[in-house]
Design an enzyme around this catalytic site. Sequence first.
Site, PDB file in Angstrom:
ATOM      1  N   GLU A   1       1.036  -1.042  -0.037  1.00  0.00           N
ATOM      2  CA  GLU A   1      -0.123  -0.038  -0.002  1.00  0.00           C
ATOM      3  C   GLU A   1       0.841   1.308   0.057  1.00  0.00           C
ATOM      4  O   GLU A   1       1.478   1.682   1.253  1.00  0.00           O
ATOM      5  CB  GLU A   1      -0.855   0.025   1.301  1.00  0.00           C
ATOM      6  CG  GLU A   1      -1.802   1.378   1.217  1.00  0.00           C
ATOM      7  CD  GLU A   1      -2.476   1.158   2.834  1.00  0.00           C
ATOM      8  OE1 GLU A   1      -2.522   2.610   3.095  1.00  0.00           O
ATOM      9  OE2 GLU A   1      -2.677   0.185   3.179  1.00  0.00           O
TER      10      GLU A   1
ATOM     11  N   LYS B   1     -11.298  -1.431   6.656  1.00  0.00           N
ATOM     12  CA  LYS B   1     -10.068  -1.160   7.393  1.00  0.00           C
ATOM     13  C   LYS B   1     -10.380  -0.639   8.718  1.00  0.00           C
ATOM     14  O   LYS B   1     -10.921   0.727   8.695  1.00  0.00           O
ATOM     15  CB  LYS B   1      -9.176  -0.006   6.507  1.00  0.00           C
ATOM     16  CG  LYS B   1      -7.952   0.312   7.257  1.00  0.00           C
ATOM     17  CD  LYS B   1      -7.357   1.310   6.407  1.00  0.00           C
ATOM     18  CE  LYS B   1      -6.217   2.121   7.171  1.00  0.00           C
ATOM     19  NZ  LYS B   1      -5.747   3.127   6.323  1.00  0.00           N
TER      20      LYS B   1
END
Length: 214
Positions: A43, A133
């Site tokens: 990420e 998340k």
Amino acid sequence: MDKEQIITRIQESGIVAVIRAENAEKAKRIVDACIEGGVPAIELTFTVPMAHKVIEELATIYSPEDIILGAGTVMDAETARIAMLSGANYIVAPYFDPETVKMCNRYRMAVMPGVMSATEAVHAMEAGADILKVFPGDAFGPSYIKALHGPIPQAKIMPTGGVDVNNVADWIRAGAVAVGAGSSLTGGAKTGDYKKITDTAKLFVERIREARGA
């Protein structure tokens, strides 16, 4: 590679390396170290200067078999679209923004918005979020996942923030489909110790594998 394959690969990996760095060169070295340690899910956050250019370069350097390339700290739909066009395979946001999720669904891009409550979790899922998340994870702890799965067992949850090699097994056993790891994984970069990042990545992978086996 379609979004379902991306989501499956992230879950199989069990860990997403959250990359923050002062410059592009350091970011790329961190990515190299993570991949060498067996963590292909990357990420690359938009806090990295010229992040979209770094994503473009990583997409050229690595084959899709070697890297699962995502963009993080995506604050709005416009940034999500830039990340897509730069070569990102998935989008991670620190909070739930309906327009960002809508943009990702329009182009069948996997999206993981940040949530902090059951209300946000359900709203994000209804909007089409693929993985939730839980952020910041250290504000909740692994027990939060078990609690959230009580009324919402179908939620796919990835905690980020406060996850390290000593507690990652607890998060996995609590029901996380994957974890996001930032400084606890990449901290070696502060002193130029990229081998430490590789070694830590290997330990994360080992602990996740053991937790799943148990």
